[in-house]
Design a protein around this motif. Structure first.
Motif, PDB file in Angstrom:
ATOM      1  N   MET A  41      -0.010  15.772 -20.480  1.00 25.21           N
ATOM      2  CA  MET A  41      -0.117  16.725 -19.374  1.00 25.21           C
ATOM      3  C   MET A  41       0.132  16.076 -18.014  1.00 25.21           C
ATOM      4  N   ASN A  42       0.045  14.768 -17.943  1.00 26.59           N
ATOM      5  CA  ASN A  42       0.307  14.095 -16.674  1.00 26.59           C
ATOM      6  C   ASN A  42       1.792  14.025 -16.341  1.00 26.59           C
ATOM      7  N   ARG A  43       2.643  14.362 -17.277  1.00 22.91           N
ATOM      8  CA  ARG A  43       4.092  14.322 -17.059  1.00 22.91           C
ATOM      9  C   ARG A  43       4.682  15.717 -16.812  1.00 22.91           C
ATOM     10  N   LEU A  44       3.842  16.693 -16.571  1.00 21.68           N
ATOM     11  CA  LEU A  44       4.331  18.052 -16.339  1.00 21.68           C
ATOM     12  C   LEU A  44       5.077  18.131 -15.010  1.00 21.68           C
ATOM     13  N   PRO A  45       6.047  19.035 -14.909  1.00 23.03           N
ATOM     14  CA  PRO A  45       6.758  19.190 -13.639  1.00 23.03           C
ATOM     15  C   PRO A  45       5.817  19.701 -12.550  1.00 23.03           C
ATOM     16  N   THR A  46       6.056  19.280 -11.324  1.00 20.10           N
ATOM     17  CA  THR A  46       5.186  19.634 -10.203  1.00 20.10           C
ATOM     18  C   THR A  46       5.164  21.129  -9.966  1.00 20.10           C
ATOM     19  N   GLY A  47       6.297  21.752  -9.781  1.00 22.66           N
ATOM     20  CA  GLY A  47       6.377  23.189  -9.579  1.00 22.66           C
ATOM     21  C   GLY A  47       6.152  23.610  -8.142  1.00 22.66           C
ATOM     22  N   LYS A  48       6.204  24.918  -7.931  1.00 23.13           N
ATOM     23  CA  LYS A  48       6.046  25.528  -6.610  1.00 23.13           C
ATOM     24  C   LYS A  48       4.617  26.073  -6.483  1.00 23.13           C
ATOM     25  N   TYR A  49       3.971  25.780  -5.361  1.00 25.77           N
ATOM     26  CA  TYR A  49       2.593  26.189  -5.130  1.00 25.77           C
ATOM     27  C   TYR A  49       2.442  27.707  -5.208  1.00 25.77           C
ATOM     28  N   LEU A  50       1.396  28.169  -5.945  1.00 25.82           N
ATOM     29  CA  LEU A  50       1.091  29.597  -6.059  1.00 25.82           C
ATOM     30  C   LEU A  50      -0.174  29.971  -5.291  1.00 25.82           C
ATOM     31  N   THR A  51      -1.291  29.386  -5.716  1.00 24.24           N
ATOM     32  CA  THR A  51      -2.589  29.754  -5.154  1.00 24.24           C
ATOM     33  C   THR A  51      -3.615  28.684  -5.492  1.00 24.24           C
ATOM     34  N   GLU A  52      -4.811  28.826  -4.915  1.00 19.60           N
ATOM     35  CA  GLU A  52      -5.910  27.922  -5.251  1.00 19.60           C
ATOM     36  C   GLU A  52      -7.236  28.628  -5.026  1.00 19.60           C
ATOM     37  N   GLU A  53      -8.254  28.157  -5.755  1.00 19.32           N
ATOM     38  CA  GLU A  53      -9.616  28.663  -5.611  1.00 19.32           C
ATOM     39  C   GLU A  53     -10.560  27.471  -5.734  1.00 19.32           C
ATOM     40  N   THR A  54     -11.610  27.472  -4.908  1.00 18.65           N
ATOM     41  CA  THR A  54     -12.600  26.393  -4.909  1.00 18.65           C
ATOM     42  C   THR A  54     -13.843  26.862  -5.656  1.00 18.65           C
ATOM     43  N   SER A  55     -14.461  25.942  -6.406  1.00 19.81           N
ATOM     44  CA  SER A  55     -15.682  26.263  -7.151  1.00 19.81           C
ATOM     45  C   SER A  55     -16.788  26.658  -6.163  1.00 19.81           C
ATOM     46  N   PRO A  56     -17.779  27.443  -6.622  1.00 24.87           N
ATOM     47  CA  PRO A  56     -18.835  27.917  -5.725  1.00 24.87           C
ATOM     48  C   PRO A  56     -19.572  26.800  -4.969  1.00 24.87           C
ATOM     49  N   ASP A  57     -19.762  25.634  -5.609  1.00 25.33           N
ATOM     50  CA  ASP A  57     -20.470  24.542  -4.937  1.00 25.33           C
ATOM     51  C   ASP A  57     -19.530  23.598  -4.183  1.00 25.33           C
ATOM     52  N   GLY A  58     -18.224  23.868  -4.223  1.00 26.80           N
ATOM     53  CA  GLY A  58     -17.251  23.053  -3.493  1.00 26.80           C
ATOM     54  C   GLY A  58     -16.863  21.746  -4.151  1.00 26.80           C
ATOM     55  N   THR A  59     -17.328  21.498  -5.372  1.00 26.98           N
ATOM     56  CA  THR A  59     -17.018  20.245  -6.073  1.00 26.98           C
ATOM     57  C   THR A  59     -15.558  20.172  -6.500  1.00 26.98           C
ATOM     58  N   TYR A  60     -15.007  21.287  -6.957  1.00 29.54           N
ATOM     59  CA  TYR A  60     -13.644  21.325  -7.486  1.00 29.54           C
ATOM     60  C   TYR A  60     -12.809  22.385  -6.775  1.00 29.54           C
ATOM     61  N   THR A  61     -11.506  22.145  -6.751  1.00 24.88           N
ATOM     62  CA  THR A  61     -10.539  23.161  -6.350  1.00 24.88           C
ATOM     63  C   THR A  61      -9.490  23.217  -7.450  1.00 24.88           C
ATOM     64  N   LEU A  62      -9.158  24.416  -7.898  1.00 26.62           N
ATOM     65  CA  LEU A  62      -8.099  24.569  -8.883  1.00 26.62           C
ATOM     66  C   LEU A  62      -6.868  25.100  -8.163  1.00 26.62           C
ATOM     67  N   LYS A  63      -5.790  24.326  -8.217  1.00 24.68           N
ATOM     68  CA  LYS A  63      -4.523  24.731  -7.611  1.00 24.68           C
ATOM     69  C   LYS A  63      -3.559  25.123  -8.720  1.00 24.68           C
ATOM     70  N   ALA A  64      -2.822  26.191  -8.510  1.00 23.24           N
ATOM     71  CA  ALA A  64      -1.859  26.661  -9.509  1.00 23.24           C
ATOM     72  C   ALA A  64      -0.446  26.542  -8.956  1.00 23.24           C
ATOM     73  N   TYR A  65       0.460  26.111  -9.829  1.00 25.12           N
ATOM     74  CA  TYR A  65       1.872  25.940  -9.492  1.00 25.12           C
ATOM     75  C   TYR A  65       2.707  26.614 -10.564  1.00 25.12           C
ATOM     76  N   VAL A  66       3.865  27.127 -10.188  1.00 24.32           N
ATOM     77  CA  VAL A  66       4.787  27.689 -11.172  1.00 24.32           C
ATOM     78  C   VAL A  66       6.009  26.777 -11.248  1.00 24.32           C
ATOM     79  N   SER A  67       6.392  26.480 -12.461  1.00 24.06           N
ATOM     80  CA  SER A  67       7.572  25.653 -12.706  1.00 24.06           C
ATOM     81  C   SER A  67       8.645  26.551 -13.287  1.00 24.06           C
ATOM     82  N   SER A  68       9.846  26.472 -12.745  1.00 28.51           N
ATOM     83  CA  SER A  68      10.955  27.322 -13.192  1.00 28.51           C
ATOM     84  C   SER A  68      12.114  26.459 -13.681  1.00 28.51           C
ATOM     85  N   PRO A  69      12.021  25.938 -14.899  1.00 31.58           N
ATOM     86  CA  PRO A  69      13.140  25.162 -15.429  1.00 31.58           C
ATOM     87  C   PRO A  69      14.393  26.035 -15.526  1.00 31.58           C
TER      88      PRO A  69
END
Length: 130
Positions: A41-69
């Protein structure tokens, strides 16, 4: 039994042991190479930024990207950001034939991405392993 036949038997055993060890190492390297090239999974293509959401306590942020091969359908990659560890990142989501990402945190350690529930930081979803 002569001393010469004992020496030949010992040499034969050494050759067999070395051959087996070499064969296992070669197969291991080939297996790791296939995993690294196609499933890491560390070799996945970077992709184009879509969105992000931060966990309620601020410990984590999940960022989503779309890759269009160019020759296949879109895929969404989810990158977990460790906010309290100098922004260290880890890929935790990879799904084929998606172009949008709906992210919802259920609590500080549980996130739902496009209907897939993951426990962070160790949970992962990878369509190639389903």
């Amino acid at each position: 039994m002569t001393a010469n036949s004992t020496i030949n038997g010992t040499k034969r055993k050494k050759v067999v042991k070395i051959s087996l060890i070499t064969s296992f190492l070669f197969i291991g390297f080939i297996g790791y190479g296939v995993y690294w090239a196609f499933f890491d999974m560390n070799r996945l293509p970077t992709g184009k930024y879509l969105t992000e959401e931060t966990s309620p306590d601020g410990t984590y942020t999940l960022k989503a990207y779309v890759s269009s091969p160019s020759l296949s359908d879109d895929a969404v990659r989810g990158e977990l950001v460790f906010n309290k560890r100098n922004g260290k990142t880890k890929n935790i989501y990879w799904n084929y034939r998606e172009s949008t990402a709906k992210i919802e945190w259920l609590d500080n350690k549980t996130v739902v991405i496009n209907g897939h529930t993951l426990d962070v930081p160790n949970g992962k979803f990878d369509f190639r392993k389903q």
